[in-house]
Design a protein around this motif. Structure first.
Motif, PDB file in Angstrom:
ATOM      1  N   THR A  64       0.806  -1.225   0.000  1.00  0.00           N
ATOM      2  CA  THR A  64       0.000   0.000   0.000  1.00  0.00           C
ATOM      3  C   THR A  64       0.838   1.274   0.000  1.00  0.00           C
ATOM      4  N   TYR A  65       2.009   1.254   0.647  1.00  0.00           N
ATOM      5  CA  TYR A  65       2.801   2.481   0.723  1.00  0.00           C
ATOM      6  C   TYR A  65       3.324   2.912  -0.658  1.00  0.00           C
ATOM      7  N   PRO A  66       3.984   2.016  -1.423  1.00  0.00           N
ATOM      8  CA  PRO A  66       4.375   2.428  -2.778  1.00  0.00           C
ATOM      9  C   PRO A  66       3.168   2.748  -3.660  1.00  0.00           C
ATOM     10  N   MET A  67       2.064   2.018  -3.451  1.00  0.00           N
ATOM     11  CA  MET A  67       0.861   2.278  -4.240  1.00  0.00           C
ATOM     12  C   MET A  67       0.329   3.680  -3.960  1.00  0.00           C
ATOM     13  N   ALA A  68       0.341   4.086  -2.685  1.00  0.00           N
ATOM     14  CA  ALA A  68      -0.127   5.425  -2.327  1.00  0.00           C
ATOM     15  C   ALA A  68       0.755   6.504  -2.943  1.00  0.00           C
ATOM     16  N   ARG A  69       2.064   6.305  -2.895  1.00  0.00           N
ATOM     17  CA  ARG A  69       2.974   7.304  -3.455  1.00  0.00           C
ATOM     18  C   ARG A  69       2.838   7.387  -4.972  1.00  0.00           C
ATOM     19  N   ALA A  70       2.768   6.236  -5.626  1.00  0.00           N
ATOM     20  CA  ALA A  70       2.659   6.229  -7.089  1.00  0.00           C
ATOM     21  C   ALA A  70       1.322   6.815  -7.540  1.00  0.00           C
ATOM     22  N   GLY A  71       0.235   6.415  -6.891  1.00  0.00           N
ATOM     23  CA  GLY A  71      -1.087   6.902  -7.278  1.00  0.00           C
ATOM     24  C   GLY A  71      -1.229   8.400  -7.093  1.00  0.00           C
ATOM     25  N   ASN A  72      -0.780   8.903  -5.956  1.00  0.00           N
ATOM     26  CA  ASN A  72      -0.899  10.339  -5.704  1.00  0.00           C
ATOM     27  C   ASN A  72       0.034  11.152  -6.594  1.00  0.00           C
ATOM     28  N   PHE A  98      -0.765  15.709  -2.686  1.00  0.00           N
ATOM     29  CA  PHE A  98       0.533  16.016  -2.085  1.00  0.00           C
ATOM     30  C   PHE A  98       0.514  15.707  -0.589  1.00  0.00           C
ATOM     31  N   LEU A  99      -0.624  15.963   0.042  1.00  0.00           N
ATOM     32  CA  LEU A  99      -0.756  15.780   1.486  1.00  0.00           C
ATOM     33  C   LEU A  99      -0.700  14.311   1.882  1.00  0.00           C
ATOM     34  N   ASP A 100      -1.382  13.456   1.135  1.00  0.00           N
ATOM     35  CA  ASP A 100      -1.482  12.037   1.506  1.00  0.00           C
ATOM     36  C   ASP A 100      -0.126  11.331   1.602  1.00  0.00           C
ATOM     37  N   PRO A 101       0.781  11.481   0.626  1.00  0.00           N
ATOM     38  CA  PRO A 101       2.102  10.839   0.785  1.00  0.00           C
ATOM     39  C   PRO A 101       2.881  11.380   1.991  1.00  0.00           C
ATOM     40  N   THR A 105       4.087   8.948   4.931  1.00  0.00           N
ATOM     41  CA  THR A 105       5.539   8.909   5.145  1.00  0.00           C
ATOM     42  C   THR A 105       5.900   9.247   6.587  1.00  0.00           C
ATOM     43  N   SER A 106       5.041   9.985   7.274  1.00  0.00           N
ATOM     44  CA  SER A 106       5.321  10.330   8.669  1.00  0.00           C
ATOM     45  C   SER A 106       5.245   9.121   9.589  1.00  0.00           C
ATOM     46  N   ILE A 107       4.588   8.040   9.154  1.00  0.00           N
ATOM     47  CA  ILE A 107       4.415   6.885  10.052  1.00  0.00           C
ATOM     48  C   ILE A 107       4.882   5.550   9.469  1.00  0.00           C
ATOM     49  N   VAL A 108       4.717   5.351   8.153  1.00  0.00           N
ATOM     50  CA  VAL A 108       4.942   4.010   7.583  1.00  0.00           C
ATOM     51  C   VAL A 108       6.404   3.554   7.669  1.00  0.00           C
ATOM     52  N   PRO A 109       7.419   4.374   7.335  1.00  0.00           N
ATOM     53  CA  PRO A 109       8.802   3.874   7.421  1.00  0.00           C
ATOM     54  C   PRO A 109       9.169   3.337   8.804  1.00  0.00           C
ATOM     55  N   VAL A 310      -2.984   4.742   6.501  1.00  0.00           N
ATOM     56  CA  VAL A 310      -2.330   3.961   5.450  1.00  0.00           C
ATOM     57  C   VAL A 310      -3.302   3.603   4.325  1.00  0.00           C
ATOM     58  N   VAL A 311      -4.418   2.975   4.683  1.00  0.00           N
ATOM     59  CA  VAL A 311      -5.341   2.458   3.662  1.00  0.00           C
ATOM     60  C   VAL A 311      -6.010   3.590   2.887  1.00  0.00           C
ATOM     61  N   THR A 312      -6.562   4.580   3.608  1.00  0.00           N
ATOM     62  CA  THR A 312      -7.281   5.666   2.931  1.00  0.00           C
ATOM     63  C   THR A 312      -6.390   6.466   1.980  1.00  0.00           C
ATOM     64  N   PRO A 313      -5.169   6.899   2.378  1.00  0.00           N
ATOM     65  CA  PRO A 313      -4.318   7.608   1.417  1.00  0.00           C
ATOM     66  C   PRO A 313      -3.949   6.772   0.190  1.00  0.00           C
ATOM     67  N   ALA A 314      -3.884   5.442   0.361  1.00  0.00           N
ATOM     68  CA  ALA A 314      -3.586   4.582  -0.781  1.00  0.00           C
ATOM     69  C   ALA A 314      -4.778   4.474  -1.722  1.00  0.00           C
ATOM     70  N   LEU A 315      -5.989   4.520  -1.172  1.00  0.00           N
ATOM     71  CA  LEU A 315      -7.196   4.373  -1.994  1.00  0.00           C
ATOM     72  C   LEU A 315      -7.620   5.680  -2.654  1.00  0.00           C
ATOM     73  N   ASN A 316      -7.305   6.822  -2.031  1.00  0.00           N
ATOM     74  CA  ASN A 316      -7.799   8.113  -2.530  1.00  0.00           C
ATOM     75  C   ASN A 316      -7.549   8.343  -4.023  1.00  0.00           C
ATOM     76  N   PRO A 317      -6.315   8.185  -4.523  1.00  0.00           N
ATOM     77  CA  PRO A 317      -6.105   8.471  -5.952  1.00  0.00           C
ATOM     78  C   PRO A 317      -6.894   7.537  -6.856  1.00  0.00           C
ATOM     79  N   PHE A 318      -7.093   6.291  -6.430  1.00  0.00           N
ATOM     80  CA  PHE A 318      -7.833   5.343  -7.264  1.00  0.00           C
ATOM     81  C   PHE A 318      -9.331   5.630  -7.226  1.00  0.00           C
TER      82      PHE A 318
END
Length: 342
Positions: A64-72, A98-101, A105-109, A310-318
């Motif tokens: 989900t993390y790379p998916m969120a970054r790529a999608g946004n 811009f906000l979602d990644p 990033t503030s928590i996932v790493p 995590v989940v919502t920022p990954a789904l938003n762009p899609f």
């Protein structure tokens, strides 16, 4: 073991890594004296009592993390490169993308590091940084979603005045106000929370450093912190959500008056995307923040943080891409242009 007076004390329990503590104390809620102050390290326990969850959770985050970054990133690119997407709605969508990644990033790493390592610790400085960035971006998103609903209200209910009201200066002013308010909410609240002394072994029964969890883990008098958090979150969650629902009540009334079925379909398509995002974000956030931290159940913060962090920022762009014909068309043009250039 404990070092000579003036040094620090190392504590180890249940297989957890040693935690460095200061030699200060404070009266706990039960009237006893407990170890206090601000340790150099904290232990986010996560799902330590259910280690079988860690591998699936690590796999989900790695997807989900790379998916969120790529999608946004894709949404930002098409919004900037396609002239048809330079309307106010897509300016705000670019801010959200811009906000979602930044949010994730503030928590996932740190979560990935803890899940993939036997040393499940975070430094006090790292915890403070995570606390500030997570709540700044989260508070900003609360307000940004409300501004996006107001933009849709103007576009559908006041179409003749839309371009006059949502001129470039107003758009910049609204976006700047949203970011500034998010900072003004998070910085004082996070700072006050970090001043609270932590008890015992300085463990957090959570995946990350979050204000309600830190308040719950603190010793001493914390009723003022709980009350302040509740009042602030009414303005940051309940009021924006109320304005969103009011905007969409007006939008729904206006949409049913549109004679063209194509016009109704387009309006519903755009608005339903935003409503889905609102539901995914506000639902878990309200269940987490609009109740006293002392009443939060043990596992609730973990699953809520995973969902809205995590989940919502990954789904938003899609959600916006799959339900928006303009964004899908712009994205298709971008992909075709990339392959044509090659």
């Amino acid at each position: 073991m404990c070092m000579p007076p003036g040094a620090v004390c190392l504590v180890k329990k249940d297989g957890l890594p040693p935690i460095e503590e200061d030699h200060s104390s404070v009266k706990g809620d039960d009237g006893g004296t407990v170890n206090n102050s601000h340790p150099k390290e904290l232990v986010p326990l996560g799902f330590a009592d259910r280690p079988w969850l860690e591998l699936p959770l690590l796999a989900i985050l790695l997807i989900t993390y790379p998916m969120a970054r790529a999608g946004n990133t894709a949404v930002i690119l098409v919004s900037r490169l396609d002239a048809r997407l330079h309307s106010p709605m897509y300016v705000f969508l670019t801010n959200l993308s811009f906000l979602d990644p930044c949010y994730t990033t503030s928590i996932v790493p740190q979560m990935l590091f803890n899940l993939g390592s036997t040393k499940k610790t975070i430094s006090h400085v790292g915890c403070a940084a995570q606390l500030y960035f997570f709540h700044i971006t989260g508070g900003t998103e609360c307000l940004l979603l409300a501004i996006m609903s107001f933009d849709r209200y103007l576009a559908i209910c006041k179409p003749l005045h839309y371009t006059l009201i949502m001129n470039p200066r107003i758009r910049i002013l609204l976006a700047s106000t949203v970011w500034l308010t998010g900072i003004m909410y998070a910085v004082p609240e996070a700072t006050a929370t970090l001043q609270l002394p932590l008890c015992g072994l300085h463990t957090l029964d959570h995946l990350l450093c979050e204000i309600p969890v830190l308040i719950k883990a603190a010793c001493g008098e914390k009723a003022a912190n709980e009350l302040t958090l509740s009042v602030v979150c009414i303005f940051m969650l309940a009021v924006p959500l109320g304005s969103i629902l009011a905007s969409y009540a007006c939008i729904g009334h206006a949409v049913f008056k549109i004679k063209s079925s194509e016009g109704r379909k387009k309006a519903f398509g755009t608005c339903s995307s935003h409503l889905i995002v609102v539901f995914f974000f506000y639902g878990p956030a309200i269940s987490m923040y609009l109740q006293p931290p002392s009443s939060i159940s043990r596992d609730q913060p973990k699953f809520m943080a995973l969902f809205y962090g995590v989940v919502t920022p990954a789904l938003n762009p899609f959600i916006y891409t799959l339900r928006n014909k303009d964004v899908k068309g712009a994205l298709g043009n971008l992909v075709r242009g990339i392959f044509a250039s090659k």
